[in-house]
Motif scaffolding. Structure first.
Motif, PDB file in Angstrom:
ATOM      1  N   ALA A 182       2.598   1.190   6.112  1.00  0.00           N
ATOM      2  CA  ALA A 182       3.464   2.264   6.609  1.00  0.00           C
ATOM      3  C   ALA A 182       4.877   2.078   6.073  1.00  0.00           C
ATOM      4  CB  ALA A 182       3.474   2.268   8.140  1.00  0.00           C
ATOM      5  N   PRO A 183       5.627   3.148   5.945  1.00  0.00           N
ATOM      6  CA  PRO A 183       6.988   3.038   5.411  1.00  0.00           C
ATOM      7  C   PRO A 183       7.951   2.305   6.331  1.00  0.00           C
ATOM      8  CG  PRO A 183       6.510   5.298   6.064  1.00  0.00           C
ATOM      9  CD  PRO A 183       5.219   4.556   6.117  1.00  0.00           C
ATOM     10  N   VAL A 184       7.733   2.409   7.661  1.00  0.00           N
ATOM     11  CA  VAL A 184       8.573   1.705   8.632  1.00  0.00           C
ATOM     12  C   VAL A 184       7.651   0.884   9.529  1.00  0.00           C
ATOM     13  CG1 VAL A 184      10.241   1.915  10.518  1.00  0.00           C
ATOM     14  CG2 VAL A 184      10.320   3.513   8.587  1.00  0.00           C
ATOM     15  N   GLN A 185       7.964  -0.414   9.696  1.00  0.00           N
ATOM     16  CA  GLN A 185       7.119  -1.289  10.495  1.00  0.00           C
ATOM     17  C   GLN A 185       7.993  -2.067  11.474  1.00  0.00           C
ATOM     18  OE1 GLN A 185       3.456  -1.758   7.328  1.00  0.00           O
ATOM     19  NE2 GLN A 185       4.704  -3.557   7.665  1.00  0.00           N
ATOM     20  N   ALA A 186       7.494  -2.179  12.727  1.00  0.00           N
ATOM     21  CA  ALA A 186       8.298  -2.788  13.787  1.00  0.00           C
ATOM     22  C   ALA A 186       7.445  -3.702  14.645  1.00  0.00           C
ATOM     23  CB  ALA A 186       8.936  -1.700  14.654  1.00  0.00           C
ATOM     24  N   SER A 187       8.114  -4.633  15.311  1.00  0.00           N
ATOM     25  CA  SER A 187       7.481  -5.535  16.273  1.00  0.00           C
ATOM     26  C   SER A 187       8.030  -5.204  17.656  1.00  0.00           C
ATOM     27  CB  SER A 187       7.787  -6.989  15.907  1.00  0.00           C
ATOM     28  OG  SER A 187       7.322  -7.877  16.906  1.00  0.00           O
ATOM     29  N   ARG A 192      18.040   6.584   4.230  1.00  0.00           N
ATOM     30  CA  ARG A 192      19.334   6.087   3.750  1.00  0.00           C
ATOM     31  C   ARG A 192      19.205   4.694   3.147  1.00  0.00           C
ATOM     32  NH1 ARG A 192      20.864   8.414   8.771  1.00  0.00           N
ATOM     33  NH2 ARG A 192      20.982   6.363   9.772  1.00  0.00           N
ATOM     34  N   VAL A 193      18.382   3.850   3.797  1.00  0.00           N
ATOM     35  CA  VAL A 193      18.189   2.480   3.318  1.00  0.00           C
ATOM     36  C   VAL A 193      16.706   2.184   3.331  1.00  0.00           C
ATOM     37  CG1 VAL A 193      18.702   0.044   3.687  1.00  0.00           C
ATOM     38  CG2 VAL A 193      20.412   1.769   4.271  1.00  0.00           C
ATOM     39  N   GLN A 194      16.137   1.803   2.190  1.00  0.00           N
ATOM     40  CA  GLN A 194      14.716   1.508   2.111  1.00  0.00           C
ATOM     41  C   GLN A 194      14.429   0.147   2.730  1.00  0.00           C
ATOM     42  OE1 GLN A 194      12.276   3.636   0.680  1.00  0.00           O
ATOM     43  NE2 GLN A 194      13.997   5.015   0.948  1.00  0.00           N
ATOM     44  N   PRO A 195      13.450   0.056   3.667  1.00  0.00           N
ATOM     45  CA  PRO A 195      13.071  -1.252   4.206  1.00  0.00           C
ATOM     46  C   PRO A 195      12.521  -2.155   3.111  1.00  0.00           C
ATOM     47  CG  PRO A 195      12.204   0.533   5.560  1.00  0.00           C
ATOM     48  CD  PRO A 195      12.742   1.148   4.319  1.00  0.00           C
ATOM     49  N   ALA A 196      12.600  -3.449   3.342  1.00  0.00           N
ATOM     50  CA  ALA A 196      12.109  -4.418   2.368  1.00  0.00           C
ATOM     51  C   ALA A 196      10.634  -4.191   2.103  1.00  0.00           C
ATOM     52  CB  ALA A 196      12.329  -5.843   2.893  1.00  0.00           C
ATOM     53  N   GLY A 197      10.225  -4.341   0.855  1.00  0.00           N
ATOM     54  CA  GLY A 197       8.810  -4.286   0.514  1.00  0.00           C
ATOM     55  C   GLY A 197       8.343  -2.932   0.024  1.00  0.00           C
ATOM     56  N   CYS A 198       9.209  -1.920   0.089  1.00  0.00           N
ATOM     57  CA  CYS A 198       8.787  -0.597  -0.389  1.00  0.00           C
ATOM     58  C   CYS A 198       9.447  -0.298  -1.726  1.00  0.00           C
ATOM     59  CB  CYS A 198       9.170   0.479   0.613  1.00  0.00           C
ATOM     60  SG  CYS A 198       8.073   0.486   2.031  1.00  0.00           S
ATOM     61  N   LEU A 215       0.833  -1.205   0.000  1.00  0.00           N
ATOM     62  CA  LEU A 215       0.000   0.000   0.000  1.00  0.00           C
ATOM     63  C   LEU A 215       0.868   1.256   0.000  1.00  0.00           C
ATOM     64  CD1 LEU A 215      -2.833  -0.907   2.536  1.00  0.00           C
ATOM     65  CD2 LEU A 215      -3.083  -0.483   0.098  1.00  0.00           C
ATOM     66  N   TYR A 216       1.956   1.195   0.782  1.00  0.00           N
ATOM     67  CA  TYR A 216       2.793   2.386   0.877  1.00  0.00           C
ATOM     68  C   TYR A 216       3.722   2.457  -0.326  1.00  0.00           C
ATOM     69  CZ  TYR A 216       6.138   5.879   2.195  1.00  0.00           C
ATOM     70  OH  TYR A 216       6.926   7.003   2.183  1.00  0.00           O
ATOM     71  N   GLN A 217       3.704   3.565  -1.004  1.00  0.00           N
ATOM     72  CA  GLN A 217       4.670   3.874  -2.057  1.00  0.00           C
ATOM     73  C   GLN A 217       5.368   5.163  -1.649  1.00  0.00           C
ATOM     74  OE1 GLN A 217       5.159   1.764  -4.501  1.00  0.00           O
ATOM     75  NE2 GLN A 217       3.386   0.449  -4.065  1.00  0.00           N
ATOM     76  N   GLU A 218       6.568   5.353  -2.126  1.00  0.00           N
ATOM     77  CA  GLU A 218       7.327   6.544  -1.749  1.00  0.00           C
ATOM     78  C   GLU A 218       6.528   7.794  -2.102  1.00  0.00           C
ATOM     79  OE1 GLU A 218       9.995   8.081   0.406  1.00  0.00           O
ATOM     80  OE2 GLU A 218      10.206   5.982  -0.132  1.00  0.00           O
ATOM     81  N   GLN A 219       6.277   8.614  -1.118  1.00  0.00           N
ATOM     82  CA  GLN A 219       5.459   9.800  -1.335  1.00  0.00           C
ATOM     83  C   GLN A 219       5.810  10.833  -0.268  1.00  0.00           C
ATOM     84  OE1 GLN A 219       2.037   7.351  -0.955  1.00  0.00           O
ATOM     85  NE2 GLN A 219       1.509   8.107   1.075  1.00  0.00           N
TER      86      GLN A 219
END
Length: 698
Positions: free
Chosen positions: A433-438, A692-698, A323-327
């Protein structure tokens, strides 16, 4: 013959099944009278019957142009279009026919069939209902409606829209009460909504119709487990395995629930088999949470287990476009979204509520996305007020929930549930979301490419363990677990009110029973033998566990009456009764987590043993943050020796109690304001790293 004679001759031959003769006569008629609407119509019908759908469409279309206002012509053109795969055009023709003949049951049925084939399931459902009003005894109409309800229910369940799934499956079960699958599917939808008692009724109806269905026995076991009816749950799992020995998840459930009952017969053999499945049978549904508590499992095996689970459960969702694309962001503050099913009276509340309240609102916008039951408790109300936006996404499907989070422009989405009960981690798989955490809910790796970071600390997850986590480790400077210093506290009860003796040393452990292992229990029994006037005070997780632990004590030569079980009571009362505990004995391989914080908050020293996995190092982290690293042992032998030293040296134990009391408000463990600032600094670091580094999936 004149045109009328030719038409009737063709029609008679047609009705008698003499199609070549009928076609010849229709064509003779149209060669001389091409404007004959009925001839065009019935030649089209004959072409349809012969599989020449395009010719049928042309002739019936001609008939409609020549003689508009005939519902049968629209119906037959719709049938030809449907047969040729032109479903939307067919639907249009059936609707045109219904404008002329709104009570025609066949038209309603044909419309429903076309809508079903086109994937317009809700519209098909309504059209079938209209058809049933006109031709209620038609078996094809009933079968069509049942098929649509099944498809609607399946789609809703797969999408995580369990309210809709219940609606469709309930109608199906009402229409076809003798269909075991309908009751089974209804039970699944009810269970996903947190309605275990209703789900149990549906599963029982299904089993009355199909008593040999292993999956239904397994799922009935799941809801008995959720209802704390563990003996019934175990009986269901055993029956499921008897019917299908390869039902891996039933075996995992069985072993884990036996752990809840402290029934350790065959535990070593069962765990060895499950560990083999994790390594060799990736399609086996081995619950990552249950696997964490199984003695002997390694960090590498837990990683493999979680990766298998993520692929099996979320592979389809992960294959969809994120769902999230760079924007560009349209807001100034960093937007943190917390996702959980446990925003209620739950151990999570005693950890995060004050931290949420203390978030810096000048730099951060805080949202909570809740998919759990609203228990209407003060804990829930306080959580709702603790955030800027509290959003109940329980009625939404996985995609709808993810779309809401995405539309809210959440920058960092933090999953507080993970692979625990009622998990909806599929929301993260859609990458809203652009950043996702557990964090907090699941003490281990999620093994999923859609989780970028695991929030932890250097004690629980040292850098050299990074290879055991698919997430990048995001480390807090002190304990990874926050605390609520505003926990409610009742008046202290007397010993008698807690069923405790007036004198004697009190070892305690308020961890859930599944965390108790034979090796740890044997250690406890040796401590009781070495301390004749002592008792062991345990949480009464369930009556079966209490009975089995008393039997195990007797087998170790310890009077079962020296085990005293504390009933479950409200948190404020539970905290208050800690005053009578002298020493908290921790478990391994799954440590005390919230229960350790509770004990330390109430001034009870805790002895733990450092494990080799995340779940086995949490209490180590908490003790270090509380300023008591001396109470950490490296193995069970030294753990036992340390506990015995403390009980035999009352002055030393009292010294630790005093340190907890005097340093509590200043220790890193209970500095909630400081923890909130540290967490916010970590969020900013993760957000800056994003660029600096794009998370996987974006």
């Amino acid at each position: 013959m004149n045109p009328d004679q030719l038409f009737h001759a063709a029609l008679n031959a047609h009705r008698q099944g003499q199609l070549p003769q009928a076609e010849s006569l229709y064509r003779q008629l149209l060669a001389t009278t091409p404007q004959h609407a009925h001839g065009q119509h019935y030649l089209g019908v004959l072409c349809h019957q012969s599989g020449r759908y395009q010719e049928a469409i042309e002739h019936i279309g001609n008939a409609i142009r020549l003689l508009p206002g005939n519902a049968d012509q629209h119906n037959n053109l719709g049938l030809a279009l449907r047969a040729s795969g032109q479903l939307e055009a067919a639907i249009h023709q059936f609707r045109q026919g219904l404008k002329l003949a709104p009570d025609d049951g066949d038209l309603w049925q044909n419309l429903a069939t076309a809508q079903h084939a086109a994937g317009h399931l809700l519209a098909a459902k309504e059209a079938y209902r209209e058809a049933m009003r006109r031709i209620p005894q038609d078996p094809d109409v009933q079968a069509g409606l049942l098929n649509v309800l099944q498809a609607l229910g399946n789609n809703a369940h797969q999408a995580g829209s369990f309210v809709d799934a219940e609606l469709h499956f309930r109608e199906l079960a009402t229409m076809q009460p003798g269909n075991a699958a309908g009751h089974y599917n209804l039970g699944n939808a009810l269970r996903e909504q947190g309605k275990p008692a209703q789900a149990a009724e549906s599963y029982q109806r299904a089993l009355a119709l199909a008593p040999e269905d292993a999956d239904t026995h397994n799922n009935l076991g799941n809801v008995w487990r959720e209802l704390q009816r563990l003996p019934e749950a175990i009986a269901c799992y055993e029956r499921a395995i008897e019917l299908d020995p390869n039902l891996y998840h039933a075996r995992v459930h069985l072993v884990h629930q036996r752990q809840h009952l402290c029934d350790w017969r065959h535990l070593a053999e069962d765990v060895a088999e499950i560990r083999r499945w994790v390594r060799e049978v990736p399609q086996a549904q081995v619950s990552p949470f249950a696997f964490l508590a199984m003695p002997g499992t390694t960090a590498q095996e837990q990683l493999t287990c979680a990766q298998n689970w993520a692929r099996n459960r979320y592979g389809r969702l992960m294959s969809e476009a994120p769902l999230y694309q760079e924007q560009p962001r349209t807001h100034g503050r960093l937007h943190i979204g917390y996702l959980s099913c446990d925003f209620r009276l739950h151990p999570l509340a005693s950890l995060v509520t004050e931290m949420l309240e203390l978030h810096n609102r000048q730099g951060f916008k805080i949202s909570a996305y809740s998919y759990g039951v609203d228990d209407a408790t003060p804990a829930r109300l306080r959580l709702e007020k603790a955030v800027d936006h509290f959003v109940d996404i329980r009625p939404l499907s996985l995609r709808e929930a993810a779309q809401r989070i995405h539309a809210d422009e959440v920058d960092i989405l933090v999953d507080l549930t993970g692979y625990t009960q009622a998990s909806r981690s599929g929301i993260l798989a859609l990458r809203p979301a652009p950043v996702q955490a557990s964090w907090l809910g699941f003490p281990g790796t999620m093994g999923a490419p859609f989780v970028d970071y695991l929030l932890s600390d250097a004690v629980i997850t040292p850098d050299f363990d990074q290879d055991y986590y698919t997430e990048k480790l995001a480390l807090l400077p002190h304990a990874y677990q926050p605390n609520d210093t505003k926990r409610p506290l009742a008046d202290s009860p007397g010993r008698a009110a807690c069923s405790l003796p007036e004198n004697g040393f009190i070892y305690c452990c308020f961890n859930q029973s599944f965390k108790i292992t034979p090796a740890v229990f044997a250690c406890w029994m040796r401590l009781l033998k070495a301390t004749p006037d002592s008792i062991l005070w345990l949480l009464e997780s369930n009556l079966g566990a209490s009975a089995n632990l008393q039997l195990a004590a007797k087998a170790h030569g310890v009077d079962p009456q020296r085990l005293i079980f504390a009933p479950r009571i409200p948190l404020d009362q539970h905290l208050a009764r800690h005053i009578h505990a002298d020493l908290f004995l921790d478990t391994l391989p799954y440590n005390a987590h919230t229960t350790a914080s509770d004990a330390l908050w109430m001034g009870v020293p805790l002895v733990t043993c450092r494990g080799n996995t995340f779940a086995g190092r949490v209490a180590v982290s908490l003790l270090q943050a509380a300023g008591l690293p001396e109470l950490v042992a490296t193995d069970l032998e030294s753990y036992e020796a340390l506990a015995l030293k403390l009980v035999s040296e009352p002055a030393l134990l009292q010294q630790y109690r005093k340190r907890l009391a005097t340093t509590r408000d200043n220790s890193a463990l209970f500095d909630t304001a400081g923890f909130s600032r540290d967490l916010e600094a970590l969020y900013l670091t993760l957000w800056q790293a994003r660029h600096r580094v794009q998370p996987a999936g974006c």
